[in-house]
Design an enzyme around this catalytic site. Sequence first.
Site, PDB file in Angstrom:
ATOM      1  N   CYS A   1      -6.606 -14.742   0.628  1.00 45.20           N
ATOM      2  CA  CYS A   1      -6.459 -16.131   0.222  1.00 45.20           C
ATOM      3  C   CYS A   1      -6.422 -16.986   1.477  1.00 45.20           C
ATOM      4  O   CYS A   1      -5.761 -16.663   2.461  1.00 45.20           O
ATOM      5  CB  CYS A   1      -5.215 -16.427  -0.595  1.00 45.20           C
ATOM      6  SG  CYS A   1      -5.210 -15.621  -2.182  1.00 45.20           S
TER       7      CYS A   1
ATOM      8  N   ARG B   1     -11.405 -14.622   3.666  1.00 42.87           N
ATOM      9  CA  ARG B   1     -10.098 -14.179   3.178  1.00 42.87           C
ATOM     10  C   ARG B   1     -10.087 -13.981   1.662  1.00 42.87           C
ATOM     11  O   ARG B   1      -9.084 -13.568   1.089  1.00 42.87           O
ATOM     12  CB  ARG B   1      -9.018 -15.191   3.552  1.00 42.87           C
ATOM     13  CG  ARG B   1      -8.930 -15.472   5.035  1.00 42.87           C
ATOM     14  CD  ARG B   1      -7.864 -16.483   5.332  1.00 42.87           C
ATOM     15  NE  ARG B   1      -6.559 -15.937   5.099  1.00 42.87           N
ATOM     16  CZ  ARG B   1      -5.846 -15.251   5.975  1.00 42.87           C
ATOM     17  NH1 ARG B   1      -6.337 -15.035   7.176  1.00 42.87           N
ATOM     18  NH2 ARG B   1      -4.664 -14.779   5.675  1.00 42.87           N
TER      19      ARG B   1
ATOM     20  N   TRP C   1      -8.260 -14.641  -3.254  1.00 38.88           N
ATOM     21  CA  TRP C   1      -8.525 -13.220  -3.494  1.00 38.88           C
ATOM     22  C   TRP C   1      -7.517 -12.822  -4.556  1.00 38.88           C
ATOM     23  O   TRP C   1      -6.310 -12.814  -4.306  1.00 38.88           O
ATOM     24  CB  TRP C   1      -8.338 -12.407  -2.215  1.00 38.88           C
ATOM     25  CG  TRP C   1      -8.784 -10.985  -2.361  1.00 38.88           C
ATOM     26  CD1 TRP C   1     -10.051 -10.504  -2.197  1.00 38.88           C
ATOM     27  CD2 TRP C   1      -7.970  -9.849  -2.697  1.00 38.88           C
ATOM     28  NE1 TRP C   1     -10.076  -9.149  -2.415  1.00 38.88           N
ATOM     29  CE2 TRP C   1      -8.811  -8.723  -2.733  1.00 38.88           C
ATOM     30  CE3 TRP C   1      -6.621  -9.680  -2.990  1.00 38.88           C
ATOM     31  CZ2 TRP C   1      -8.347  -7.447  -3.029  1.00 38.88           C
ATOM     32  CZ3 TRP C   1      -6.154  -8.406  -3.289  1.00 38.88           C
ATOM     33  CH2 TRP C   1      -7.016  -7.301  -3.300  1.00 38.88           C
TER      34      TRP C   1
ATOM     35  N   ASN D   1      -0.667 -18.317  -0.455  1.00 36.80           N
ATOM     36  CA  ASN D   1      -1.263 -17.055  -0.018  1.00 36.80           C
ATOM     37  C   ASN D   1      -0.136 -16.044   0.069  1.00 36.80           C
ATOM     38  O   ASN D   1       0.812 -16.253   0.824  1.00 36.80           O
ATOM     39  CB  ASN D   1      -1.925 -17.254   1.360  1.00 36.80           C
ATOM     40  CG  ASN D   1      -2.276 -15.941   2.045  1.00 36.80           C
ATOM     41  OD1 ASN D   1      -2.506 -14.941   1.383  1.00 36.80           O
ATOM     42  ND2 ASN D   1      -2.315 -15.958   3.358  1.00 36.80           N
ATOM     43  N   GLY D   2      -0.222 -14.964  -0.723  1.00 36.05           N
ATOM     44  CA  GLY D   2       0.834 -13.946  -0.692  1.00 36.05           C
ATOM     45  C   GLY D   2       1.106 -13.449  -2.088  1.00 36.05           C
ATOM     46  O   GLY D   2       0.288 -13.629  -2.998  1.00 36.05           O
TER      47      GLY D   2
ATOM     48  N   GLU E   1     -16.726   6.198   9.281  1.00 34.44           N
ATOM     49  CA  GLU E   1     -16.960   4.758   9.434  1.00 34.44           C
ATOM     50  C   GLU E   1     -18.350   4.377   8.897  1.00 34.44           C
ATOM     51  O   GLU E   1     -18.512   3.344   8.239  1.00 34.44           O
ATOM     52  CB  GLU E   1     -16.803   4.369  10.917  1.00 34.44           C
ATOM     53  CG  GLU E   1     -17.120   2.926  11.262  1.00 34.44           C
ATOM     54  CD  GLU E   1     -16.281   1.873  10.526  1.00 34.44           C
ATOM     55  OE1 GLU E   1     -15.299   2.232   9.866  1.00 34.44           O
ATOM     56  OE2 GLU E   1     -16.656   0.685  10.604  1.00 34.44           O
TER      57      GLU E   1
ATOM     58  N   LYS F   1     -18.984   1.713   5.904  1.00 33.21           N
ATOM     59  CA  LYS F   1     -19.855   0.525   6.041  1.00 33.21           C
ATOM     60  C   LYS F   1     -20.823   0.458   4.869  1.00 33.21           C
ATOM     61  O   LYS F   1     -21.022  -0.587   4.282  1.00 33.21           O
ATOM     62  CB  LYS F   1     -20.683   0.571   7.333  1.00 33.21           C
ATOM     63  CG  LYS F   1     -20.045   0.209   8.629  1.00 33.21           C
ATOM     64  CD  LYS F   1     -19.559  -1.190   8.789  1.00 33.21           C
ATOM     65  CE  LYS F   1     -18.224  -1.388   8.189  1.00 33.21           C
ATOM     66  NZ  LYS F   1     -17.001  -1.204   8.780  1.00 33.21           N
TER      67      LYS F   1
ATOM     68  N   GLU G   1     -19.040  -0.320   1.467  1.00 31.27           N
ATOM     69  CA  GLU G   1     -18.483  -1.679   1.429  1.00 31.27           C
ATOM     70  C   GLU G   1     -19.536  -2.730   1.106  1.00 31.27           C
ATOM     71  O   GLU G   1     -19.271  -3.646   0.338  1.00 31.27           O
ATOM     72  CB  GLU G   1     -17.933  -2.060   2.821  1.00 31.27           C
ATOM     73  CG  GLU G   1     -16.552  -1.595   3.128  1.00 31.27           C
ATOM     74  CD  GLU G   1     -16.121  -2.027   4.538  1.00 31.27           C
ATOM     75  OE1 GLU G   1     -14.988  -2.473   4.658  1.00 31.27           O
ATOM     76  OE2 GLU G   1     -16.909  -1.896   5.505  1.00 31.27           O
TER      77      GLU G   1
ATOM     78  N   HIS H   1     -17.715  23.599   2.248  1.00 28.17           N
ATOM     79  CA  HIS H   1     -16.577  23.805   1.346  1.00 28.17           C
ATOM     80  C   HIS H   1     -16.574  22.789   0.208  1.00 28.17           C
ATOM     81  O   HIS H   1     -15.516  22.362  -0.230  1.00 28.17           O
ATOM     82  CB  HIS H   1     -15.270  23.755   2.145  1.00 28.17           C
ATOM     83  CG  HIS H   1     -15.244  24.761   3.249  1.00 28.17           C
ATOM     84  ND1 HIS H   1     -15.104  26.110   3.010  1.00 28.17           N
ATOM     85  CD2 HIS H   1     -15.401  24.629   4.591  1.00 28.17           C
ATOM     86  CE1 HIS H   1     -15.154  26.753   4.168  1.00 28.17           C
ATOM     87  NE2 HIS H   1     -15.337  25.876   5.139  1.00 28.17           N
TER      88      HIS H   1
ATOM     89  N   LYS I   1     -11.232  -9.803   4.150  1.00 25.40           N
ATOM     90  CA  LYS I   1     -11.187  -9.319   5.524  1.00 25.40           C
ATOM     91  C   LYS I   1      -9.770  -9.008   5.973  1.00 25.40           C
ATOM     92  O   LYS I   1      -9.530  -8.074   6.723  1.00 25.40           O
ATOM     93  CB  LYS I   1     -11.818 -10.352   6.458  1.00 25.40           C
ATOM     94  CG  LYS I   1     -11.874  -9.838   7.880  1.00 25.40           C
ATOM     95  CD  LYS I   1     -13.083 -10.304   8.598  1.00 25.40           C
ATOM     96  CE  LYS I   1     -13.277  -9.531   9.869  1.00 25.40           C
ATOM     97  NZ  LYS I   1     -13.809  -8.180   9.619  1.00 25.40           N
TER      98      LYS I   1
END
Length: 617
Positions: A2, A27, A75, A101-102, A490, A494, A497, A513, A612
């Site tokens: 947010c 955000r 968000w 925000n929170g 990573e 990427k 996402e 395995h 983010k």
Amino acid sequence: MCGIVAYIGNKDAYPIIINGLKRLEYRGYDSAGVALLDDDGDLNIYKRQGKVSNLEDFIQHSNKSGHVGIGHTRWATHGEANHVNAHPHFCTAGDIAVIHNGIIENYNTLKSELLNRGYHFNSETDTEVLVHLFDDVRTKTGLPLEECVRIALNEVIGAYAIVVLSKNDPNKLIVAKLSSPMVIGYGEDNNEYYVASDGSPLVEHTRKVTYIEDGQMAVLEKGKPLQLKLIVDNSEQPTYVDELKYKLEELEKGGFEHFMLKEIFEQPRAIFDSVRGRTNLKKHSISLGGVEEYKNAFKEAKRLIFVACGTSWHSALIAEYLIEELARIPVEVEYASEFRYRNPVIAEGDIVVAISQSGETADTKAALELAKAKGALTYGICNVVGSAISRMTDAGSYTHAGPEIGVASTKAFTTQVAILTLMAMQLADIRGTISKSKLNELISEFDVIPSKIEKILLQNDDIKEIAKDFTESSNFLYLGRGFNFPVALEGALKLKEISYIHAEGYPAAEMKHGPIALIDENMPVLVIAPNVAHYEKVVSNVEEVKTRKGNLIAIVTEGDKEISKISNYTIEVPETIEILTPLLTVIPLQLLSYHIAVMRGCNVDQPRNLAKSVTVE
Ligand code: G6P
């Protein structure tokens, strides 16, 4: 998550707020809204689901006048992403509006009490309880709004950065903060104030700012100096003025189609800036100031425990390989979200290192608080200067990557790895586990890493060609060994996402395995196979994939003969010392994900459901 923006002054508030929200869209982009108080005293509130641009289109012909206003990009946590749940939220009489925000953790209890007292709720959000609570205290006490806000906040449990605007106080904004970030910018002498979740919306208006601390609230009143108080007891607080260091061009796309691509291409410069002044070939030394300051503690350290989330957690995994290899200190790597709740053993001699691009991630902060409570020395590796984690740790190092705006992390990752490599080298030097000649060899090679990355970036068009063949894939397997196993993780992160293709990273040998069962001609397998230790073992793993008809993409060292022969696609990276290979091998993976996602029509800078900086747990 947010983003909040607010303005009070003599200029039109709307353009300042809407442009600020665009800067903060990283955000969250589930919905956006503004509340503007016009000169006739009307409070106009507009909200829309989706991006800030939807809101802009929606209110194109509406009254957007006013010299005071608040704005929010969301968000979603509590309540689905629709325009009713969008902020600002307002009280029943419609005269108080709030952005937040929170997360208000006790919102259910507060909501029940307010419902019992006859308050009506429009939305499903936790935020709406705040505005009714402020209204309730005002009705009961008749006190000025700032005092009602302060009293009400003492009943609230959770995290918040809020801005309150009231029709009855047209010259005032009230802001308060606990855990979520908030910065106030100073405009024209005591007559103009800006508020935002970070400095990016402020930088074109002012560089003079105050970062509000947890538990503080501020009253921004036109014609008066900023008043800072403690929420708990209303006591006056000193204000510290900082200078914003952002460069405006760092916040623009600079001719690139997306921020992500710009940030991928910035990596040679970003790594150069990270390392600059921290290595000295003549003195055979590395000097990260924070490590230097706690040299004895690091020399005697029994264990380093890394806490992080997401991409930063992958950097921490590389740190484990680096530090154990060079400095011989046992390292543990923890997901911050697990560490904070599992009563970990922290003993004397343990140092807890947090890695965080934003320096705001709620779980990483909580993990650090736990470490501090248990008496550990804490160290922070952050990108955002002045962020919460950089302030709460005993010492630390900034990565100096510059603002990263694309939600998928690229330059923040490589600069973290660069700092962690320096840290491992410095620790090895302090503990006497590395020879000066080896140290010098590493320092010299480090110097040429940016130019080697430039060379990989020249292959962008070739990588784009490869990407064309994978736009319809539904799964991907990434394999790597040793230092390049975290790079495989990573790479997979990427891809998932930003392209929404399911991808998994695995240590190459572990493939036998389980994941090997998935391999057939429809399974793309990306193998990271530079010519370093265990290369032959990776060759065997590649053969195993080939035998099962996997569609192989290999990242290899320039001039590689063996794997290139077997794989369907090959991308070369320049030769380097093994421990530095992650800085090179990750680059083609970033580019490949980027191109696949763009070709699939995905919004690479703002992937669905992600934000983010994750300021809620
Ligand atoms: C979010 C971001 C990731 C990031 C993670 C940790 O999930 O989308 O890119 O790696 O948070 O963030 P931090 O700021 O602590 O590195």
